[in-house]
Design a protein around this motif. Sequence first.
Motif, PDB file in Angstrom:
ATOM      1  N   THR A 149       1.408  27.700   6.941  1.00  9.52           N
ATOM      2  CA  THR A 149       0.628  26.475   6.832  1.00  9.52           C
ATOM      3  C   THR A 149       1.551  25.264   6.732  1.00  9.52           C
ATOM      4  O   THR A 149       1.220  24.180   7.221  1.00  9.52           O
ATOM      5  N   GLY A 150       2.719  25.442   6.142  1.00 10.56           N
ATOM      6  CA  GLY A 150       3.691  24.353   6.070  1.00 10.56           C
ATOM      7  C   GLY A 150       4.175  23.928   7.437  1.00 10.56           C
ATOM      8  O   GLY A 150       4.255  22.730   7.742  1.00 10.56           O
ATOM      9  N   THR A 151       4.501  24.899   8.285  1.00  6.69           N
ATOM     10  CA  THR A 151       4.948  24.582   9.643  1.00  6.69           C
ATOM     11  C   THR A 151       3.856  23.869  10.424  1.00  6.69           C
ATOM     12  O   THR A 151       4.108  22.879  11.120  1.00  6.69           O
ATOM     13  N   LEU A 152       2.634  24.361  10.323  1.00  3.12           N
ATOM     14  CA  LEU A 152       1.539  23.721  11.041  1.00  3.12           C
ATOM     15  C   LEU A 152       1.287  22.309  10.528  1.00  3.12           C
ATOM     16  O   LEU A 152       1.055  21.379  11.312  1.00  3.12           O
ATOM     17  N   SER A 153       1.337  22.124   9.208  1.00  2.46           N
ATOM     18  CA  SER A 153       1.056  20.802   8.645  1.00  2.46           C
ATOM     19  C   SER A 153       2.125  19.783   9.022  1.00  2.46           C
ATOM     20  O   SER A 153       1.846  18.583   9.098  1.00  2.46           O
ATOM     21  N   SER A 154       3.344  20.255   9.285  1.00  3.17           N
ATOM     22  CA  SER A 154       4.431  19.333   9.647  1.00  3.17           C
ATOM     23  C   SER A 154       4.358  18.888  11.101  1.00  3.17           C
ATOM     24  O   SER A 154       4.986  17.891  11.490  1.00  3.17           O
ATOM     25  N   ASP A 155       3.613  19.645  11.936  1.00  2.00           N
ATOM     26  CA  ASP A 155       3.477  19.349  13.377  1.00  2.00           C
ATOM     27  C   ASP A 155       4.822  19.347  14.099  1.00  2.00           C
ATOM     28  O   ASP A 155       4.962  18.714  15.153  1.00  2.00           O
ATOM     29  N   ILE A 162      -1.704  24.489  20.352  1.00  2.00           N
ATOM     30  CA  ILE A 162      -2.969  24.736  19.663  1.00  2.00           C
ATOM     31  C   ILE A 162      -2.731  25.657  18.469  1.00  2.00           C
ATOM     32  O   ILE A 162      -1.883  26.546  18.511  1.00  2.00           O
ATOM     33  N   TYR A 163      -3.476  25.396  17.401  1.00  2.00           N
ATOM     34  CA  TYR A 163      -3.353  26.140  16.153  1.00  2.00           C
ATOM     35  C   TYR A 163      -4.556  27.059  15.966  1.00  2.00           C
ATOM     36  O   TYR A 163      -5.622  26.836  16.550  1.00  2.00           O
ATOM     37  N   PRO A 164      -4.423  28.072  15.114  1.00  2.00           N
ATOM     38  CA  PRO A 164      -5.624  28.811  14.692  1.00  2.00           C
ATOM     39  C   PRO A 164      -6.582  27.855  13.980  1.00  2.00           C
ATOM     40  O   PRO A 164      -6.170  26.810  13.472  1.00  2.00           O
ATOM     41  N   SER A 165      -7.846  28.231  13.924  1.00  2.00           N
ATOM     42  CA  SER A 165      -8.798  27.421  13.176  1.00  2.00           C
ATOM     43  C   SER A 165      -8.383  27.373  11.709  1.00  2.00           C
ATOM     44  O   SER A 165      -7.608  28.209  11.232  1.00  2.00           O
ATOM     45  N   GLN A 182      -6.437  30.354   9.714  1.00  2.00           N
ATOM     46  CA  GLN A 182      -5.132  30.080   9.112  1.00  2.00           C
ATOM     47  C   GLN A 182      -5.128  30.394   7.613  1.00  2.00           C
ATOM     48  O   GLN A 182      -4.211  31.050   7.106  1.00  2.00           O
ATOM     49  N   SER A 183      -6.160  29.944   6.910  1.00  2.00           N
ATOM     50  CA  SER A 183      -6.169  30.097   5.452  1.00  2.00           C
ATOM     51  C   SER A 183      -6.557  31.495   4.992  1.00  2.00           C
ATOM     52  O   SER A 183      -6.089  31.957   3.942  1.00  2.00           O
ATOM     53  N   LEU A 184      -7.383  32.187   5.773  1.00  2.00           N
ATOM     54  CA  LEU A 184      -7.880  33.496   5.353  1.00  2.00           C
ATOM     55  C   LEU A 184      -7.084  34.661   5.923  1.00  2.00           C
ATOM     56  O   LEU A 184      -7.115  35.771   5.363  1.00  2.00           O
ATOM     57  N   PHE A 185      -6.353  34.418   7.025  1.00  2.00           N
ATOM     58  CA  PHE A 185      -5.684  35.523   7.687  1.00  2.00           C
ATOM     59  C   PHE A 185      -4.180  35.284   7.912  1.00  2.00           C
ATOM     60  O   PHE A 185      -3.359  36.092   7.492  1.00  2.00           O
TER      61      PHE A 185
END
Length: 245
Positions: free
Chosen positions: A134-140, A154-157, A161-164
Amino acid sequence: MGNKMIGIVGGVGSYAGLDLIRKIYDHTDARSDQEHLPVSMLSVPHTIGDRTEYLLGVTDVNPGRSIAGVITTLVSQGAEVIGIPCNTAHASSIYDVILEMSPDNCKIIHMIEEVAREIVSSGAVSKIGLLGTTGTLSSDIYKDTLAGYGIEVIYPSADIQSLFVHPAIYHHDYGIKVYSNPVITKARDDLFMAASYLSRKGAEAIILGCTEIPLALTEGAIDDVPLIDATTLLAKALIRESQAA
């Protein structure tokens, strides 16, 4: 002139460093012990804070400072080319600190830029999926880097992301950071499902953008969509720079 010593920042996560060393040896054209490249790894995970926790504001201690300290020690041991097997550590707020505090007499390979170069050189791709913390995704960091080449990431929903995805890496009962060898089936299955989701969303390839994920997803493709192993590309870049005159 001999090959430059490769320095590896271990402990981010710990098996990711071992995986990087293995991939360096796997991709080196060596016919004897002596033809393999010099490699030094320092793993002191208790000194390096979690990168995602920093990026999400759980802690205000920037792990880039500790990573730079590890690099300084590696350089003192003779390392000239440095690899950091952690995608999240390449987020600019961490990576900029690493560059600022590390010795000048070494070359730090930027994993995300190496992945971008590989994607661009491999052919016409317009949409890439990303699996990561989630850190990598949040940093873009991947999205911003590949946007310069006209490639959409594109990212997972948010739910996937949070559940899996994130639990597959971090969960105390089955996450890869806890069970790296072998990886628990649930972690692999959850990541496989997330990769299939990205495939259905139109991803033409999927970046394994966390160095724990290639420990679980070892196949070359899912749903006929190629998987791009960032750790392997970092290994190849370290070999290239070690052997450079």
